[in-house]
Design a protein around this motif. Sequence first.
Motif, PDB file in Angstrom:
ATOM      1  N   ASN A 187    -109.705  28.185 -40.051  1.00 25.35           N
ATOM      2  CA  ASN A 187    -110.157  29.436 -39.424  1.00 25.35           C
ATOM      3  C   ASN A 187    -111.455  29.914 -40.073  1.00 25.35           C
ATOM      4  OD1 ASN A 187    -107.818  29.460 -37.888  1.00 25.35           O
ATOM      5  ND2 ASN A 187    -106.692  30.495 -39.524  1.00 25.35           N
ATOM      6  N   TYR A 188    -112.247  30.645 -39.308  1.00 22.02           N
ATOM      7  CA  TYR A 188    -113.514  31.164 -39.839  1.00 22.02           C
ATOM      8  C   TYR A 188    -113.637  32.650 -39.534  1.00 22.02           C
ATOM      9  CZ  TYR A 188    -114.774  26.328 -40.558  1.00 22.02           C
ATOM     10  OH  TYR A 188    -114.779  25.036 -41.001  1.00 22.02           O
ATOM     11  N   ASP A 189    -114.117  33.392 -40.545  1.00 23.42           N
ATOM     12  CA  ASP A 189    -114.413  34.808 -40.316  1.00 23.42           C
ATOM     13  C   ASP A 189    -115.644  34.882 -39.414  1.00 23.42           C
ATOM     14  OD1 ASP A 189    -112.423  35.499 -41.987  1.00 23.42           O
ATOM     15  OD2 ASP A 189    -113.702  35.881 -43.716  1.00 23.42           O
ATOM     16  N   ASN A 190    -115.864  36.009 -38.834  1.00 25.00           N
ATOM     17  CA  ASN A 190    -117.079  36.260 -38.047  1.00 25.00           C
ATOM     18  C   ASN A 190    -117.210  35.369 -36.819  1.00 25.00           C
ATOM     19  OD1 ASN A 190    -117.894  38.213 -39.942  1.00 25.00           O
ATOM     20  ND2 ASN A 190    -118.685  36.578 -41.258  1.00 25.00           N
ATOM     21  N   PHE A 191    -116.087  34.836 -36.334  1.00 24.74           N
ATOM     22  CA  PHE A 191    -116.128  34.107 -35.062  1.00 24.74           C
ATOM     23  C   PHE A 191    -116.561  35.088 -33.971  1.00 24.74           C
ATOM     24  CE2 PHE A 191    -113.941  32.889 -31.111  1.00 24.74           C
ATOM     25  CZ  PHE A 191    -114.601  31.692 -30.890  1.00 24.74           C
ATOM     26  N   ARG A 192    -117.464  34.632 -33.083  1.00 23.80           N
ATOM     27  CA  ARG A 192    -118.124  35.585 -32.178  1.00 23.80           C
ATOM     28  C   ARG A 192    -117.287  35.959 -30.959  1.00 23.80           C
ATOM     29  NH1 ARG A 192    -124.495  34.121 -32.181  1.00 23.80           N
ATOM     30  NH2 ARG A 192    -124.750  34.226 -34.436  1.00 23.80           N
ATOM     31  N   VAL A 193    -116.163  36.558 -31.202  1.00 20.96           N
ATOM     32  CA  VAL A 193    -115.311  36.920 -30.069  1.00 20.96           C
ATOM     33  C   VAL A 193    -115.979  38.007 -29.222  1.00 20.96           C
ATOM     34  CG1 VAL A 193    -113.908  38.577 -31.390  1.00 20.96           C
ATOM     35  CG2 VAL A 193    -112.928  37.451 -29.384  1.00 20.96           C
ATOM     36  N   GLY A 194    -116.785  38.882 -29.870  1.00 22.46           N
ATOM     37  CA  GLY A 194    -117.484  39.939 -29.127  1.00 22.46           C
ATOM     38  C   GLY A 194    -118.489  39.349 -28.152  1.00 22.46           C
ATOM     39  N   GLN A 195    -119.231  38.331 -28.620  1.00 28.00           N
ATOM     40  CA  GLN A 195    -120.231  37.683 -27.748  1.00 28.00           C
ATOM     41  C   GLN A 195    -119.526  36.922 -26.614  1.00 28.00           C
ATOM     42  OE1 GLN A 195    -122.596  34.522 -29.516  1.00 28.00           O
ATOM     43  NE2 GLN A 195    -124.425  35.372 -28.564  1.00 28.00           N
ATOM     44  N   MET A 196    -118.413  36.304 -26.979  1.00 26.13           N
ATOM     45  CA  MET A 196    -117.649  35.553 -25.976  1.00 26.13           C
ATOM     46  C   MET A 196    -117.191  36.494 -24.861  1.00 26.13           C
ATOM     47  SD  MET A 196    -114.349  33.288 -26.879  1.00 26.13           S
ATOM     48  CE  MET A 196    -113.315  32.626 -25.609  1.00 26.13           C
ATOM     49  N   PHE A 197    -116.708  37.660 -25.260  1.00 26.54           N
ATOM     50  CA  PHE A 197    -116.227  38.650 -24.285  1.00 26.54           C
ATOM     51  C   PHE A 197    -117.393  39.205 -23.464  1.00 26.54           C
ATOM     52  CE2 PHE A 197    -115.153  42.813 -22.761  1.00 26.54           C
ATOM     53  CZ  PHE A 197    -113.876  42.657 -22.277  1.00 26.54           C
ATOM     54  N   ASP A 198    -118.458  39.606 -24.181  1.00 22.54           N
ATOM     55  CA  ASP A 198    -119.592  40.234 -23.504  1.00 22.54           C
ATOM     56  C   ASP A 198    -120.227  39.308 -22.471  1.00 22.54           C
ATOM     57  OD1 ASP A 198    -121.818  42.047 -23.065  1.00 22.54           O
ATOM     58  OD2 ASP A 198    -122.991  40.579 -24.182  1.00 22.54           O
ATOM     59  N   LYS A 199    -120.385  38.039 -22.854  1.00 21.52           N
ATOM     60  CA  LYS A 199    -121.073  37.112 -21.944  1.00 21.52           C
ATOM     61  C   LYS A 199    -120.112  36.421 -20.973  1.00 21.52           C
ATOM     62  CE  LYS A 199    -124.463  34.457 -23.647  1.00 21.52           C
ATOM     63  NZ  LYS A 199    -125.226  33.579 -24.571  1.00 21.52           N
ATOM     64  N   GLY A 200    -118.818  36.615 -21.182  1.00 22.55           N
ATOM     65  CA  GLY A 200    -117.849  35.954 -20.294  1.00 22.55           C
ATOM     66  C   GLY A 200    -117.872  34.447 -20.458  1.00 22.55           C
ATOM     67  N   ILE A 201    -117.946  34.014 -21.706  1.00 21.68           N
ATOM     68  CA  ILE A 201    -118.040  32.573 -21.983  1.00 21.68           C
ATOM     69  C   ILE A 201    -116.650  31.937 -21.901  1.00 21.68           C
ATOM     70  CG2 ILE A 201    -118.552  30.891 -23.813  1.00 21.68           C
ATOM     71  CD1 ILE A 201    -120.606  32.961 -24.896  1.00 21.68           C
ATOM     72  N   THR A 202    -116.590  30.753 -21.295  1.00 18.62           N
ATOM     73  CA  THR A 202    -115.359  29.957 -21.352  1.00 18.62           C
ATOM     74  C   THR A 202    -115.534  28.915 -22.445  1.00 18.62           C
ATOM     75  OG1 THR A 202    -115.135  30.183 -18.964  1.00 18.62           O
ATOM     76  CG2 THR A 202    -113.758  28.525 -20.027  1.00 18.62           C
ATOM     77  N   LEU A 203    -114.518  28.781 -23.275  1.00 18.90           N
ATOM     78  CA  LEU A 203    -114.642  27.904 -24.432  1.00 18.90           C
ATOM     79  C   LEU A 203    -113.444  26.966 -24.476  1.00 18.90           C
ATOM     80  CD1 LEU A 203    -115.988  29.321 -27.632  1.00 18.90           C
ATOM     81  CD2 LEU A 203    -113.947  27.990 -27.865  1.00 18.90           C
ATOM     82  N   LYS A 204    -113.720  25.695 -24.702  1.00 21.13           N
ATOM     83  CA  LYS A 204    -112.607  24.749 -24.832  1.00 21.13           C
ATOM     84  C   LYS A 204    -112.897  23.808 -25.982  1.00 21.13           C
ATOM     85  CE  LYS A 204    -109.467  21.950 -22.063  1.00 21.13           C
ATOM     86  NZ  LYS A 204    -108.373  22.112 -23.021  1.00 21.13           N
ATOM     87  N   ALA A 205    -111.843  23.468 -26.734  1.00 14.40           N
ATOM     88  CA  ALA A 205    -112.026  22.637 -27.919  1.00 14.40           C
ATOM     89  C   ALA A 205    -110.853  21.686 -28.068  1.00 14.40           C
ATOM     90  CB  ALA A 205    -112.099  23.538 -29.155  1.00 14.40           C
ATOM     91  N   GLY A 206    -111.068  20.632 -28.834  1.00 15.94           N
ATOM     92  CA  GLY A 206    -109.917  19.783 -29.175  1.00 15.94           C
ATOM     93  C   GLY A 206    -110.235  18.311 -29.154  1.00 15.94           C
ATOM     94  N   GLN A 207    -109.187  17.528 -29.379  1.00 17.45           N
ATOM     95  CA  GLN A 207    -109.315  16.068 -29.335  1.00 17.45           C
ATOM     96  C   GLN A 207    -109.463  15.644 -27.871  1.00 17.45           C
ATOM     97  OE1 GLN A 207    -109.414  14.455 -32.120  1.00 17.45           O
ATOM     98  NE2 GLN A 207    -108.289  15.672 -33.614  1.00 17.45           N
ATOM     99  N   SER A 208    -110.134  14.546 -27.679  1.00 22.98           N
ATOM    100  CA  SER A 208    -110.272  14.012 -26.322  1.00 22.98           C
ATOM    101  C   SER A 208    -108.923  13.473 -25.831  1.00 22.98           C
ATOM    102  CB  SER A 208    -111.301  12.876 -26.342  1.00 22.98           C
ATOM    103  OG  SER A 208    -111.274  12.175 -25.132  1.00 22.98           O
ATOM    104  N   PRO A 209    -108.532  13.802 -24.592  1.00 22.69           N
ATOM    105  CA  PRO A 209    -107.279  13.246 -24.051  1.00 22.69           C
ATOM    106  C   PRO A 209    -107.523  11.825 -23.539  1.00 22.69           C
ATOM    107  CG  PRO A 209    -108.290  14.673 -22.438  1.00 22.69           C
ATOM    108  CD  PRO A 209    -109.217  14.675 -23.620  1.00 22.69           C
ATOM    109  N   VAL A 210    -107.710  10.895 -24.468  1.00 15.98           N
ATOM    110  CA  VAL A 210    -108.233   9.564 -24.119  1.00 15.98           C
ATOM    111  C   VAL A 210    -107.379   8.862 -23.060  1.00 15.98           C
ATOM    112  CG1 VAL A 210    -108.834   7.282 -25.018  1.00 15.98           C
ATOM    113  CG2 VAL A 210    -109.344   9.325 -26.363  1.00 15.98           C
ATOM    114  N   HIS A 211    -106.047   8.920 -23.239  1.00 16.36           N
ATOM    115  CA  HIS A 211    -105.212   8.175 -22.292  1.00 16.36           C
ATOM    116  C   HIS A 211    -105.322   8.688 -20.864  1.00 16.36           C
ATOM    117  CE1 HIS A 211    -103.101   6.295 -25.751  1.00 16.36           C
ATOM    118  NE2 HIS A 211    -103.223   5.297 -24.919  1.00 16.36           N
TER     119      HIS A 211
END
Length: 264
Positions: A187-211
């Motif tokens: 986890n990281y402090d200062n993650f930009r949740v405010g910017q994410m909300f303000d700009k309406g950003i969609t964010l996705k992360a993770g391992q590639s679902p290779v199969h």
Amino acid sequence: MFGYSDLYGGYNGGQAQYVRVPYANFGPRKIADSLTDDQALFLTDIFPTGYTGVMWADLKGGETVAIFGAGPVGSMAAKSAVLHNAKKVIVIDTLQYRLDQIKKLTGCETILWKDAEQTVEQIRDMTDGRGADVCIEAVGFEPERNLLDKAKAVVNFEKGSIKVLDACMSGVKRGGFVSILGVYPMNYDNFRVGQMFDKGITLKAGQSPVHAIIDKLIKYVETGQVKLDDIITHRLSLDDVSKGYEIFDKKEDGCVKVVLDPWK
Ligand SMILES: NC(=O)c1ccc[n+]([C@@H]2O[C@H](COP(=O)([O-])OP(=O)(O)OC[C@H]3O[C@@H](n4cnc5c(N)ncnc54)[C@H](O)[C@@H]3O)[C@@H](O)[C@H]2O)c1
């Protein structure tokens, strides 16, 4: 997951002459005789990973995609963005030689990272002030770091830095999409949740679902719609594995991708 510590099953990796393959009725795929090993090799990790970053963003064609990182994963993301008919692909890195390689291979535009502010400004300049439709983070938690970044990490009890992720959030347009392929293990402090909300950003992360995607990706390679082995810069024997890791880690000798050949 092979070669990825006890956290993911404790399976050894594949850098050996022979490997024991668990669940062999499920994992392996048959590769056409017409393909060389080199042509098929990157179907196992980096191509699915780069592809995933673009697939998540659901491109319709005509978008601008900014990719942070011109390593193997970022390079594959750039190739995947081209496959999805992106109008403009911008690749960003701190290393000019890597930018030169991916520009030559895909015709993308490039930005040499000096700092986050300048990079974001350049992305805006290249997108009529709007920002990229999609930003793909292919760097991870260990970007190049100056003294201030390191001090900030110590103060926050953090490993590495999220500054590239911050730049993705600033470089993407309002309502845009950010794919996080680079690894962030904590986890990281200062993650930009405010910017994410303000700009309406969609964010996705993770391992590639290779199969889930591998059969489709094999077809792209078989039909020649994408070429993967052109990013290889070094070919070494297993005896030279330490050297391979060292030049990759230190980004020496123009290294982008090392192939270890167990029969060399
Ligand atoms: N999500 C997945 O399924 C998956 C799979 C494989 C790899 N990965 C992760 O993807 C990331 C990239 O992997 P890779 O093999 O391409 O590694 P890499 O280290 O070769 O690539 C990272 C690139 O980022 C560049 N870079 C460093 N600081 C930067 C900055 N401030 N701005 C822009 N670029 C910067 C480096 O110069 C390098 O070229 C790693 O975190 C890796 O663990 C994720």
